[in-house]
Scaffold this active site. Structure first.
Site, PDB file in Angstrom:
ATOM      1  CG  HIS A  57      48.217  40.102  38.133  1.00 56.91           C
ATOM      2  ND1 HIS A  57      48.443  39.193  37.119  1.00 56.91           N
ATOM      3  CD2 HIS A  57      47.393  39.467  39.009  1.00 56.91           C
ATOM      4  CE1 HIS A  57      47.806  38.071  37.378  1.00 56.91           C
ATOM      5  NE2 HIS A  57      47.158  38.210  38.530  1.00 56.91           N
ATOM      6  CG  HIS A  59      42.309  38.348  40.431  1.00 58.33           C
ATOM      7  ND1 HIS A  59      41.931  37.464  39.439  1.00 58.33           N
ATOM      8  CD2 HIS A  59      43.651  38.258  40.527  1.00 58.33           C
ATOM      9  CE1 HIS A  59      43.012  36.846  38.963  1.00 58.33           C
ATOM     10  NE2 HIS A  59      44.077  37.318  39.612  1.00 58.33           N
ATOM     11  CD  GLN A 152      40.618  31.458  39.141  1.00 58.96           C
ATOM     12  OE1 GLN A 152      40.699  32.594  39.575  1.00 58.96           O
ATOM     13  NE2 GLN A 152      41.646  30.611  39.168  1.00 58.96           N
ATOM     14  CG  HIS A 210      46.702  34.158  36.278  1.00 57.44           C
ATOM     15  ND1 HIS A 210      45.948  35.120  35.679  1.00 57.44           N
ATOM     16  CD2 HIS A 210      46.619  34.379  37.617  1.00 57.44           C
ATOM     17  CE1 HIS A 210      45.432  35.908  36.609  1.00 57.44           C
ATOM     18  NE2 HIS A 210      45.816  35.476  37.801  1.00 57.44           N
ATOM     19  CD  GLU A 213      49.209  32.088  40.992  1.00 60.77           C
ATOM     20  OE1 GLU A 213      48.297  32.113  40.132  1.00 60.77           O
ATOM     21  OE2 GLU A 213      49.113  32.650  42.105  1.00 60.77           O
ATOM     22  CG  ASP A 309      47.324  37.979  42.318  1.00 57.18           C
ATOM     23  OD1 ASP A 309      46.362  38.017  41.532  1.00 57.18           O
ATOM     24  OD2 ASP A 309      47.948  36.933  42.587  1.00 57.18           O
TER      25      ASP A 309
END
Ligand code: FE2
Length: 427
Positions: A57, A59, A152, A210, A213, A309
């Site tokens: 995971h 970005h 996102q 996701h 969260e 992440d």
């Protein structure tokens, strides 16, 4: 010549000592005392030889952008998302590509050779998608880069996210993402899970959302994710990332939820470094940790991998591409300090995460891809404790990074010597 490359005398994660003979890109033999007439020999005696680290995971479109155009003052998830929104219009293909490539160099140096990266699809230019697809090709000789189409700003909340998600998948993005807790209503979140799972099922793709969260114990989109997994026959192909709300959920509800997750073979990826700094920001004291229920999920038979992440981006001001940092933090927050639990934490940044990513060629076994790491540690537990030098990194049968063992010279009165902090730790 028997092998192109021979890794001699290393200690494997299961504690056995063996040589590894490599022919081309493949592990050809694993056994003690293999013939030594190899093209090249890497002496790993006394050191841990592990399959490569895996980050399930990440970005990569945001990495190494810390401070552009400003830093996240509150440290919250929501300010991070807002800040990323300020940065997005400033992105160029070249900037995203070059930062991602710089990060991939860090990753290689740390023995991190498989990464699942979410890529934001809410910018209509899909510039980050194009840039990361280019990066995926460029790093393919040494890193497995798997991309997730990530809306996102919300699959429904952002007006063009739905169309852009489909465009990104058409362009070759591998996995379907989502962010149900960021939609406008719980109901929108629930519907987004359904539609995104249907898209994945119709295209034969994996799902990694996701999910929940948040510290809100009533954020229960994982329930819908599990339901859709069963309904659409996606067992073993769906992952819930973060799942931080589960930290705060009612215990009775969780006692029903975990067996359902196990039954549907929905895996989980907590991100310890990020969850511990981003969750609980609205609490006074005591402050919640925000990491999901890792030991309880493992006990229920759910596959759990640890992800990184973020590294130096709108959400996190630190990070080094070291998955052992991630395992170290995850172990502490989950209080997984027994020898068996610590070994499990090592597996969560290697084998288990590879399985969640469906990396069939991965692992230290004959016939598997010859990618591995030699660490200056005696076993996986010592590796987590020391987060030591990666002495040698091999990708597809080629040595791609090497580093000398570090020792500190001491000048103590009457006791000159050196120290490197290794210690025999029970397995
Ligand atoms: Fe994330």
């Amino acid at each position: 010549m028997t092998f192109d490359l021979l890794v001699r005398g290393g200690t494997l994660p299961d504690g056995t000592t063996a040589d590894i003979g490599i022919t081309g890109e493949t592990i050809a033999a694993i056994a003690p005392n293999l013939p030594t007439d190899a093209g090249r020999i890497v002496d790993a005696s006394g050191n841990l030889v592990s399959p490569p680290f895996v980050d399930p995971h990440f970005h990569m479109d945001a990495t190494l952008s810390y401070g552009i155009p400003r830093i996240n003052a509150s440290g919250t998830l929501l300010e991070g998302i807002a800040l990323w929104g300020e940065l997005k219009p400033l992105l160029t293909h070249e900037a995203v590509r070059d930062r991602a490539l710089a990060y991939c160099d860090w990753a290689v140096s740390m023995g991190l050779l498989a990464i699942r990266s979410h890529v934001d699809v809410c910018d209509d230019r899909l510039l980050a998608v194009e840039a990361l697809l280019e990066v995926k090709k460029l790093v393919a000789p040494y890193i497995d880069l798997q991309l997730v189409a990530f809306p996102q700003d919300g699959f429904y909340r952002s007006p063009t996210a739905r169309a852009n998600t489909l465009r990104a998948l058409d362009m070759g993005v591998d996995v379907v993402g989502g962010i149900p807790h960021f939609e406008r209503t719980m109901d929108d979140g629930k519907r987004s899970v359904t539609e995104l799972c249907e898209i994945a099922a119709s295209r034969g793709l994996l799902v990694d959302m996701h999910c929940d969260e948040t510290d809100d114990p009533l954020s229960r989109h994982i329930e819908q994710l599990v339901y859709e997994t069963e309904r659409l026959g996606l067992q073993g192909r769906v992952n819930g990332s973060h799942l931080t709300s589960m930290h705060s959920m009612d215990n009775y509800y969780v006692s029903k939820l975990l067996p359902l997750m196990a039954e549907a073979d929905v895996s989980a990826i907590p991100n310890p470094l990020i969850n511990i700094v981003i969750q609980g920001r609205h609490d006074t004291y005591p402050k919640r940790r925000g990491q999901t229920r890792v030991p309880e999920m493992l006990k229920a038979g759910i596959r759990v991998g640890f992800g990184q992440d973020c590294v130096l981006d709108p959400w996190y001001p630190l990070g080094t591409a070291d998955m052992l940092d991630v395992a170290f933090m995850g172990l502490h927050v989950a209080q997984m300090t027994s020898p068996a639990d610590m070994k499990t934490c090592f597996d969560m940044v290697t084998e288990t995460s590879a399985a969640i990513m469906h990396l069939d060629h991965y692992g230290l076994a004959v016939g598997k891809r010859a990618s591995l790491v030699v660490l200056d540690a005696g076993n996986p537990i010592e590796a987590i404790r020391l987060r030591p030098e990666r002495l040698c990194v091999i990708a597809r049968g080629k040595v791609v990074a090497e580093r000398k063992r570090q020792e500190t010279a001491l000048s103590l009165a009457g006791r000159p010597g050196s120290v490197n902090r290794r210690h025999k730790t029970p397995q």
